[in-house]
Structures are given as structure tokens and as C-alpha cells.
Write a protein that holds these residues in place. Structure first.
Motif, PDB file in Angstrom:
ATOM      1  N   MET A   1      10.769  -9.383  -2.296  1.00  0.00           N
ATOM      2  CA  MET A   1       9.770  -9.235  -3.339  1.00  0.00           C
ATOM      3  C   MET A   1       8.215  -8.982  -2.492  1.00  0.00           C
ATOM      4  N   ASP A   2       8.301 -10.173  -1.271  1.00  0.00           N
ATOM      5  CA  ASP A   2       7.758 -10.092  -0.776  1.00  0.00           C
ATOM      6  C   ASP A   2       7.832  -9.750   0.749  1.00  0.00           C
ATOM      7  N   ASP A   3       8.766  -7.792   0.576  1.00  0.00           N
ATOM      8  CA  ASP A   3       8.941  -7.454   1.998  1.00  0.00           C
ATOM      9  C   ASP A   3       8.524  -6.682   2.441  1.00  0.00           C
ATOM     10  N   LEU A   4       7.442  -7.276   3.252  1.00  0.00           N
ATOM     11  CA  LEU A   4       6.173  -5.953   4.599  1.00  0.00           C
ATOM     12  C   LEU A   4       7.308  -5.748   4.871  1.00  0.00           C
ATOM     13  N   SER A   5       7.303  -5.122   5.995  1.00  0.00           N
ATOM     14  CA  SER A   5       7.148  -3.976   7.159  1.00  0.00           C
ATOM     15  C   SER A   5       6.666  -3.202   7.673  1.00  0.00           C
ATOM     16  N   VAL A   6       7.655  -2.262   8.567  1.00  0.00           N
ATOM     17  CA  VAL A   6       6.661  -1.155   9.420  1.00  0.00           C
ATOM     18  C   VAL A   6       6.134  -0.115   8.381  1.00  0.00           C
ATOM     19  N   GLN A   7       7.364  -0.386   6.832  1.00  0.00           N
ATOM     20  CA  GLN A   7       7.450   1.199   6.807  1.00  0.00           C
ATOM     21  C   GLN A   7       6.488   1.259   5.357  1.00  0.00           C
ATOM     22  N   VAL A   8       5.946  -0.388   5.561  1.00  0.00           N
ATOM     23  CA  VAL A   8       4.236  -0.242   4.729  1.00  0.00           C
ATOM     24  C   VAL A   8       3.356   1.170   5.306  1.00  0.00           C
ATOM     25  N   PRO A   9       2.681   1.673   4.379  1.00  0.00           N
ATOM     26  CA  PRO A   9       2.168   3.070   4.702  1.00  0.00           C
ATOM     27  C   PRO A   9       0.430   2.557   4.775  1.00  0.00           C
ATOM     28  N   LEU A  10       0.617   1.446   5.811  1.00  0.00           N
ATOM     29  CA  LEU A  10      -0.886   0.840   6.156  1.00  0.00           C
ATOM     30  C   LEU A  10      -1.364   1.482   7.668  1.00  0.00           C
ATOM     31  N   SER A  11      -2.916   1.499   7.577  1.00  0.00           N
ATOM     32  CA  SER A  11      -3.048   2.061   9.023  1.00  0.00           C
ATOM     33  C   SER A  11      -4.162   0.846   9.590  1.00  0.00           C
ATOM     34  N   CYS A  12      -3.630   0.837  11.043  1.00  0.00           N
ATOM     35  CA  CYS A  12      -4.710   0.272  12.238  1.00  0.00           C
ATOM     36  C   CYS A  12      -5.875   0.042  11.785  1.00  0.00           C
ATOM     37  N   PRO A  13      -6.431  -0.698  11.672  1.00  0.00           N
ATOM     38  CA  PRO A  13      -8.419  -0.540  11.013  1.00  0.00           C
ATOM     39  C   PRO A  13      -8.306   0.014  12.397  1.00  0.00           C
ATOM     40  N   THR A  14      -8.133   0.262  13.950  1.00  0.00           N
ATOM     41  CA  THR A  14      -8.913   0.149  14.892  1.00  0.00           C
ATOM     42  C   THR A  14      -8.547   1.112  15.317  1.00  0.00           C
ATOM     43  N   CYS A  15      -7.323   2.121  14.965  1.00  0.00           N
ATOM     44  CA  CYS A  15      -6.592   3.088  16.359  1.00  0.00           C
ATOM     45  C   CYS A  15      -6.086   4.282  14.662  1.00  0.00           C
ATOM     46  N   GLY A  16      -6.018   3.483  13.060  1.00  0.00           N
ATOM     47  CA  GLY A  16      -5.059   4.338  12.459  1.00  0.00           C
ATOM     48  C   GLY A  16      -3.952   4.692  12.568  1.00  0.00           C
ATOM     49  N   CYS A  17      -3.173   3.829  13.725  1.00  0.00           N
ATOM     50  CA  CYS A  17      -1.671   3.678  13.771  1.00  0.00           C
ATOM     51  C   CYS A  17      -1.348   3.220  12.483  1.00  0.00           C
ATOM     52  N   THR A  18       0.398   4.044  12.093  1.00  0.00           N
ATOM     53  CA  THR A  18       0.905   3.322  10.576  1.00  0.00           C
ATOM     54  C   THR A  18       2.093   2.273  11.181  1.00  0.00           C
TER      55      THR A  18
END
Ligand SMILES: [Zn+2]
Length: 89
Positions: A1-18
Motif C-alpha cells: 500500500m505504501d510502496d513509493l518507488s522510482v515509478q511514482v511520477p513525481l518530479s524533482c523541485p530542483t531540476c524536474g527529473c522524475t
């Protein structure tokens, strides 16, 4: 349920990398203080900060577009994020 990993489409606030890698180990006592390292610029960011940075950008996008369709889509997105356990306003 709490499985956050690299495939979560959130971006870095500094450079925008996901792409992020999760930092593990160092502080076993604070499992809530999970940290992620940006794959592009290497900035370390906590889960809360990442969520906050991205919910702000979601809100900014809505304000920018000022469009009912966009806001409906965003509602769906927020619902999806909430299902993943993210705190979204
Ligand atoms: Zn970055």
C-alpha cells in the motif's frame, strides 16, 4: 500500500527529473523520514518535501490553465495519489 518507488511520477523541485532512488539504512528509527535522491541532480529530499513540492506544482498548473477539464483531471490525479498514501490538498 505504501510502496513509493522510482515509478511514482513525481518530479524533482530542483531540476524536474522524475527518477529517484530511495535512501535506506542510516537512520533506522525514523522510517517515516524516508529520503529520496534525485537521479539527475543528486538532491536529497524527504518524502514529505517531495509530496509538498509536487502538490504545489499541481496547483500551479491548475491555476495556470484555469480550465474545468484540467481541474477535473487533476482531481483524478489527486485521488490516485491519495490512494497511494500521499497527502494531497
Ligand atoms: Zn533533481
Amino acid at each position: 500500500m505504501d510502496d513509493l518507488s522510482v515509478q511514482v511520477p513525481l518530479s524533482c523541485p530542483t531540476c524536474g527529473c522524475t527518477e529517484f532512488s530511495e535512501v535506506s539504512g542510516q537512520d533506522q528509527d525514523s522510517a517515516d523520514e524516508r529520503r529520496f535522491i534525485c537521479a539527475h541532480c543528486g538532491v536529497a529530499i524527504s518524502r514529505d518535501q517531495l509530496t509538498e513540492a509536487n502538490s504545489a506544482s499541481i496547483d500551479a498548473t491548475i491555476q495556470d490553465m484555469g480550465d474545468d477539464i484540467i481541474s477535473a483531471l487533476s482531481k483524478d490525479l489527486k485521488k490516485a495519489l491519495k490512494r497511494k498514501g500521499w497527502k494531497v490538498k
